[in-house]
Design a protein around this motif. Structure first.
Motif, PDB file in Angstrom:
ATOM      1  N   LEU A  91       3.410  40.630  44.752  1.00 15.83           N
ATOM      2  CA  LEU A  91       4.719  40.800  44.137  1.00 15.83           C
ATOM      3  C   LEU A  91       5.447  42.019  44.699  1.00 15.83           C
ATOM      4  CD1 LEU A  91       6.787  39.987  41.970  1.00 15.83           C
ATOM      5  CD2 LEU A  91       5.469  41.364  40.322  1.00 15.83           C
ATOM      6  N   ALA A  92       4.703  43.082  45.009  1.00 19.33           N
ATOM      7  CA  ALA A  92       5.326  44.313  45.495  1.00 19.33           C
ATOM      8  C   ALA A  92       6.032  44.137  46.834  1.00 19.33           C
ATOM      9  CB  ALA A  92       4.269  45.416  45.610  1.00 19.33           C
ATOM     10  N   HIS A  93       5.679  43.093  47.593  1.00 21.36           N
ATOM     11  CA  HIS A  93       6.320  42.877  48.894  1.00 21.36           C
ATOM     12  C   HIS A  93       7.679  42.191  48.771  1.00 21.36           C
ATOM     13  CE1 HIS A  93       1.909  42.771  50.114  1.00 21.36           C
ATOM     14  NE2 HIS A  93       2.392  43.799  50.780  1.00 21.36           N
ATOM     15  N   CYS A  94       7.917  41.494  47.666  1.00 18.00           N
ATOM     16  CA  CYS A  94       9.029  40.542  47.630  1.00 18.00           C
ATOM     17  C   CYS A  94      10.387  41.200  47.427  1.00 18.00           C
ATOM     18  CB  CYS A  94       8.764  39.502  46.555  1.00 18.00           C
ATOM     19  SG  CYS A  94       7.322  38.461  46.960  1.00 18.00           S
ATOM     20  N   ALA A  95      10.477  42.215  46.585  1.00 20.67           N
ATOM     21  CA  ALA A  95      11.762  42.891  46.420  1.00 20.67           C
ATOM     22  C   ALA A  95      12.182  43.614  47.704  1.00 20.67           C
ATOM     23  CB  ALA A  95      11.712  43.851  45.232  1.00 20.67           C
ATOM     24  N   PRO A  96      11.293  44.375  48.369  1.00 18.51           N
ATOM     25  CA  PRO A  96      11.700  44.975  49.644  1.00 18.51           C
ATOM     26  C   PRO A  96      12.134  43.936  50.672  1.00 18.51           C
ATOM     27  CG  PRO A  96       9.679  46.007  48.854  1.00 18.51           C
ATOM     28  CD  PRO A  96       9.948  44.839  47.959  1.00 18.51           C
ATOM     29  N   LEU A  97      11.479  42.781  50.673  1.00 23.99           N
ATOM     30  CA  LEU A  97      11.881  41.714  51.581  1.00 23.99           C
ATOM     31  C   LEU A  97      13.296  41.244  51.275  1.00 23.99           C
ATOM     32  CD1 LEU A  97      11.246  39.484  53.714  1.00 23.99           C
ATOM     33  CD2 LEU A  97      10.460  38.091  51.792  1.00 23.99           C
ATOM     34  N   GLY A  98      13.601  41.005  50.009  1.00 21.21           N
ATOM     35  CA  GLY A  98      14.939  40.560  49.635  1.00 21.21           C
ATOM     36  C   GLY A  98      16.007  41.563  50.029  1.00 21.21           C
ATOM     37  N   THR A  99      15.728  42.842  49.808  1.00 17.55           N
ATOM     38  CA  THR A  99      16.674  43.889  50.193  1.00 17.55           C
ATOM     39  C   THR A  99      16.897  43.906  51.698  1.00 17.55           C
ATOM     40  OG1 THR A  99      16.017  45.250  48.293  1.00 17.55           O
ATOM     41  CG2 THR A  99      17.087  46.379  50.139  1.00 17.55           C
ATOM     42  N   ALA A 100      15.808  43.824  52.468  1.00 17.45           N
ATOM     43  CA  ALA A 100      15.915  43.865  53.924  1.00 17.45           C
ATOM     44  C   ALA A 100      16.666  42.660  54.464  1.00 17.45           C
ATOM     45  CB  ALA A 100      14.522  43.951  54.542  1.00 17.45           C
ATOM     46  N   LEU A 101      16.419  41.477  53.883  1.00 23.05           N
ATOM     47  CA  LEU A 101      17.103  40.278  54.357  1.00 23.05           C
ATOM     48  C   LEU A 101      18.603  40.371  54.089  1.00 23.05           C
ATOM     49  CD1 LEU A 101      16.771  37.504  55.672  1.00 23.05           C
ATOM     50  CD2 LEU A 101      16.500  36.548  53.374  1.00 23.05           C
ATOM     51  N   ALA A 102      18.981  40.852  52.916  1.00 22.87           N
ATOM     52  CA  ALA A 102      20.408  41.017  52.616  1.00 22.87           C
ATOM     53  C   ALA A 102      21.047  42.032  53.558  1.00 22.87           C
ATOM     54  CB  ALA A 102      20.582  41.441  51.165  1.00 22.87           C
ATOM     55  N   ARG A 103      20.340  43.109  53.844  1.00 23.57           N
ATOM     56  CA  ARG A 103      20.868  44.111  54.782  1.00 23.57           C
ATOM     57  C   ARG A 103      21.023  43.519  56.175  1.00 23.57           C
ATOM     58  NH1 ARG A 103      17.498  48.414  55.877  1.00 23.57           N
ATOM     59  NH2 ARG A 103      19.333  49.350  56.888  1.00 23.57           N
ATOM     60  N   LEU A 104      20.087  42.679  56.589  1.00 28.81           N
ATOM     61  CA  LEU A 104      20.206  42.011  57.892  1.00 28.81           C
ATOM     62  C   LEU A 104      21.481  41.156  57.924  1.00 28.81           C
ATOM     63  CD1 LEU A 104      17.328  40.045  59.648  1.00 28.81           C
ATOM     64  CD2 LEU A 104      19.647  39.197  59.633  1.00 28.81           C
ATOM     65  N   HIS A 105      21.703  40.383  56.877  1.00 25.02           N
ATOM     66  CA  HIS A 105      22.876  39.514  56.849  1.00 25.02           C
ATOM     67  C   HIS A 105      24.172  40.325  56.891  1.00 25.02           C
ATOM     68  CE1 HIS A 105      20.346  36.109  54.832  1.00 25.02           C
ATOM     69  NE2 HIS A 105      20.106  36.227  56.130  1.00 25.02           N
ATOM     70  N   LEU A 106      24.228  41.409  56.171  1.00 26.50           N
ATOM     71  CA  LEU A 106      25.426  42.242  56.190  1.00 26.50           C
ATOM     72  C   LEU A 106      25.605  42.934  57.535  1.00 26.50           C
ATOM     73  CD1 LEU A 106      25.249  43.841  52.612  1.00 26.50           C
ATOM     74  CD2 LEU A 106      26.716  41.954  53.389  1.00 26.50           C
ATOM     75  N   ALA A 107      24.510  43.414  58.113  1.00 28.89           N
ATOM     76  CA  ALA A 107      24.587  44.128  59.393  1.00 28.89           C
ATOM     77  C   ALA A 107      25.044  43.220  60.520  1.00 28.89           C
ATOM     78  CB  ALA A 107      23.230  44.745  59.732  1.00 28.89           C
ATOM     79  N   GLY A 108      24.759  41.923  60.417  1.00 26.47           N
ATOM     80  CA  GLY A 108      25.124  41.003  61.476  1.00 26.47           C
ATOM     81  C   GLY A 108      26.522  40.432  61.368  1.00 26.47           C
ATOM     82  N   GLN A 109      27.267  40.806  60.331  1.00 25.03           N
ATOM     83  CA  GLN A 109      28.560  40.175  60.090  1.00 25.03           C
ATOM     84  C   GLN A 109      29.565  40.411  61.223  1.00 25.03           C
ATOM     85  OE1 GLN A 109      29.698  41.559  56.152  1.00 25.03           O
ATOM     86  NE2 GLN A 109      28.929  39.681  55.205  1.00 25.03           N
ATOM     87  N   ASP A 110      29.498  41.551  61.886  1.00 22.10           N
ATOM     88  CA  ASP A 110      30.460  41.817  62.952  1.00 22.10           C
ATOM     89  C   ASP A 110      29.850  41.645  64.346  1.00 22.10           C
ATOM     90  OD1 ASP A 110      28.809  44.006  62.698  1.00 22.10           O
ATOM     91  OD2 ASP A 110      30.407  45.503  62.851  1.00 22.10           O
TER      92      ASP A 110
END
Length: 319
Positions: A115-134
């Motif tokens: 369970l401890a891995h899943c929240a950091p994963l969600g945060t990192a994936l959202a950051r990846l999506h935002l970082a790739g927008q431009d």
């Protein structure tokens, strides 16, 4: 990662002369994965990954993959950074293939997801999506819905040798998944293969994301569906809704999901399970003898797909 192409000492020495990476210290193949030939490379300047791109990778896609990694790294996301040769090129020929060197990320991937891995994963994936927008380049998802029927047809003759009746079941389920596939969800640059072995941790901290060679321009929520499949099932293939809830809530806190994205989660998860079932099935039937590669059981994703086919709404995933 895997090894299909052997690299001789002489070829490697000539290749390294193109770079300012010091003197070779050690060099060994990496068996995990199925796509390209990968080696751990250590020089007097540090640790690196050497990748030779095999036949499934379209050479025309390589500038997108490497450019995306450079872009995401510049935006502060921790991912491998392509190393440029003295000429400025980040791609060069080696042993009859196109090859690249990337920086090595410290950390280990979780052999047993918790369970401890899943929240950091969600945060990192959202950051990846935002970082790739431009990021200016785009790439179609070559293993998206358009690819599934042709891939199933290629596997049809051997599928029942893996499990009796498998071909008929997949042919029954595929039209329903394709018919329900959404058309207008938010999209951008996605990883599309964010399995546990592509996410590194140092202790409880997520230290980086690797292996961007399936990255493409597609629905952000499809990337989440890939992660639901890869991170939220127990070893007996029961679905862990607590992990899913942690993953989705952490993602939503950084990049809020639209109502349409939430509603589409069941069919996106079905499609993601089917995609990995089919590619694993194809590799199971077609891996060359003697290849230094770990084959993965396609039935793992058959079992996941059966769960997703019972999901009626986002509530099945903890939302």
């Amino acid at each position: 990662m895997a090894v299909y192409t052997e690299v001789t000492d002489e070829a490697l020495e000539a290749f390294l002369e193109l770079y300012d990476l010091g003197t070779l210290v050690s060099f060994r193949g990496i068996a995990e994965g199925v796509e390209n030939s990968n080696y751990m490379l250590k020089t007097t300047h540090g640790d690196f990954i050497l990748t030779l791109y095999e036949k499934r990778v379209n050479p025309e896609d390589l500038p997108y993959f490497l450019g995306l990694m450079e872009h995401l790294s510049a935006q502060g996301l921790t991912c491998p950074l392509p190393v440029r040769a003295r000429s400025g090129a980040n791609l060069n020929p080696l042993s009859g293939k196109i090859a690249a060197i990337t920086t090595f990320l410290p950390g280990v991937w979780p052999r047993r997801v918790g369970l401890a891995h899943c929240a950091p994963l969600g945060t990192a994936l959202a950051r990846l999506h935002l970082a790739g927008q431009d990021f200016a380049m785009t790439r179609k998802n070559g293993l998206g819905p358009d690819a599934w029927a042709p891939l199933l047809a290629k596997c049809a003759d051997g599928a029942d040798g893996v499990q009796a009746g498998l071909a008929a079941e997949l042919n029954e389920w595929l039209p329903g998944i394709l018919g329900a596939w959404p058309a207008n969800l938010p999209k951008g640059q996605i990883h599309a293969d964010l399995f546990p072995d592509n996410v590194f941790f140092l202790g409880d901290e997520l230290s980086g994301l690797i292996d961007f060679y399936f990255a493409c321009t597609d629905f952000y929520a499809y990337d989440l569906a890939v992660c639901l499949n890869a991170w939220c099932f127990e070893r007996d293939f029961s679905f862990n809704i607590t992990r899913a809830q942690a993953l989705l809530k952490a993602y939503d806190a950084v990049r809020p999901l639209s109502p349409a994205e939430r509603a589409a989660l069941p069919v996106l998860a079905q499609g993601a399970a089917l995609r990995f079932l089919l590619t694993r099935l194809y590799d199971w039937l077609n891996t060359p003898p003697g290849a230094m590669v770990t084959r993965k059981d396609p039935l793992d994703y058959y079992r996941r797909l059966r769960f997703h086919l019972t999901a009626r709404s986002e509530h099945a995933y903890g939302l």
